[in-house]
Design an enzyme around this catalytic site. Structure first.
Site, mmCIF file in Angstrom:
data_model
loop_
_atom_site.group_PDB
_atom_site.id
_atom_site.type_symbol
_atom_site.label_atom_id
_atom_site.label_comp_id
_atom_site.label_asym_id
_atom_site.label_seq_id
_atom_site.Cartn_x
_atom_site.Cartn_y
_atom_site.Cartn_z
ATOM 1 C CE LYS A 44 -2.496 -1.135 3.722
ATOM 2 N NZ LYS A 44 -3.528 -0.973 4.778
ATOM 3 C CE LYS A 46 -1.472 3.900 5.534
ATOM 4 N NZ LYS A 46 -2.458 3.654 6.578
HETATM 5 N N1 CTP Z 1 -9.530 6.680 11.766
HETATM 6 C C1 CTP Z 1 -10.495 7.520 12.345
HETATM 7 N N2 CTP Z 1 -10.129 8.792 12.737
HETATM 8 C C2 CTP Z 1 -8.852 9.203 12.586
HETATM 9 C C3 CTP Z 1 -7.869 8.359 12.028
HETATM 10 C C4 CTP Z 1 -8.244 7.083 11.624
HETATM 11 O O1 CTP Z 1 -11.673 7.156 12.472
HETATM 12 N N3 CTP Z 1 -8.547 10.449 12.967
HETATM 13 C C5 CTP Z 1 -9.938 5.355 11.289
HETATM 14 C C6 CTP Z 1 -9.728 5.179 9.790
HETATM 15 O O2 CTP Z 1 -10.800 5.757 9.075
HETATM 16 C C7 CTP Z 1 -9.678 3.667 9.658
HETATM 17 C C8 CTP Z 1 -9.053 3.224 11.003
HETATM 18 O O3 CTP Z 1 -9.131 4.360 11.888
HETATM 19 O O4 CTP Z 1 -10.986 3.120 9.543
HETATM 20 C C9 CTP Z 1 -7.604 2.808 10.855
HETATM 21 O O5 CTP Z 1 -6.956 3.877 10.179
HETATM 22 P P1 CTP Z 1 -5.400 3.963 9.883
HETATM 23 O O6 CTP Z 1 -5.212 4.162 8.424
HETATM 24 O O7 CTP Z 1 -4.670 2.869 10.543
HETATM 25 O O8 CTP Z 1 -5.078 5.325 10.698
HETATM 26 P P2 CTP Z 1 -4.627 6.748 10.167
HETATM 27 O O9 CTP Z 1 -4.330 7.579 11.363
HETATM 28 O O10 CTP Z 1 -5.639 7.270 9.190
HETATM 29 O O11 CTP Z 1 -3.264 6.364 9.436
HETATM 30 P P3 CTP Z 1 -2.521 7.066 8.187
HETATM 31 O O12 CTP Z 1 -2.279 8.495 8.532
HETATM 32 O O13 CTP Z 1 -1.234 6.268 8.041
HETATM 33 O O14 CTP Z 1 -3.446 6.890 6.992
#
Ligand code: CTP
Length: 154
Positions: A44, A46
């Protein structure tokens, strides 16, 4: 018994994750979480700070979560929904519409994300601190060098 299933990387576990997992758990009786494996993360684009094993241990210790399992690829969701008997597939709304095709197997729900927090944001602000810290060290070193030079001239 209503089973809810969700997926994510969950690196640097933060309050946005906690709030999402809390609301997901309220949709049913048990919450099953697919955690992206390290190899799937690379696919992905990441790279996580914590390993799969560490992220799985952290998420599993959350009181809203019943159990966790590894997510290895994009295709396994249909199989997982059947395997775990999931009634609801739910994700944060950054994924809105992306998994609607699963609605022939179970209910598909997107929940509002918590504003202003994400793993990416945390990583960015931590790396900014490092750069500022380095600048301060560099400037202190210049001061020391100037003092030593001025002393050796005397
Ligand atoms: N999520 C959420 N609120 C946030 C961050 C994440 O509700 N502020 C939710 C995402 O929508 C997803 C889940 O948590 O359903 C896991 O998200 P993940 O991608 O692991 O977290 P992120 O903080 O969004 O990571 P990244 O910045 O790497 O995308």
């Amino acid at each position: 018994m209503t089973t809810v299933i969700t997926y994510g990387t969950f690196d640097l576990f933060h309050v946005g994750h906690v709030r999402l997992l809390k609301r997901l758990s309220q949709l049913g009786d048990q919450l099953i979480v697919g955690i992206s494996s390290d190899e799937f993360n690379l696919l992905k684009g990441k790279s996580s700070f914590f390993s799969y094993e560490e992220r799985a241990e952290i998420v599993e210790s959350c009181k809203y979560v019943t159990s966790v399992f590894p997510e290895h690829d994009w295709q396994q969701k249909r199989e997982d929904i059947v395997k775990y008997g999931a009634d609801i597939f739910a994700m944060g709304d950054d994924w809105k519409g992306k998994f609607d095709d699963l609605s022939d197997l179970c209910e598909v729900v997107y929940l509002t994300r918590t504003e202003d927090v994400s793993t990416t944001k945390i990583k960015k602000s931590l790396s900014k601190i490092d750069v500022e810290e380095l600048d301060r060290i560099e400037s202190s070193l210049h001061d020391v060098i100037s003092i030593v030079k001025s002393l050796s001239l005397k």
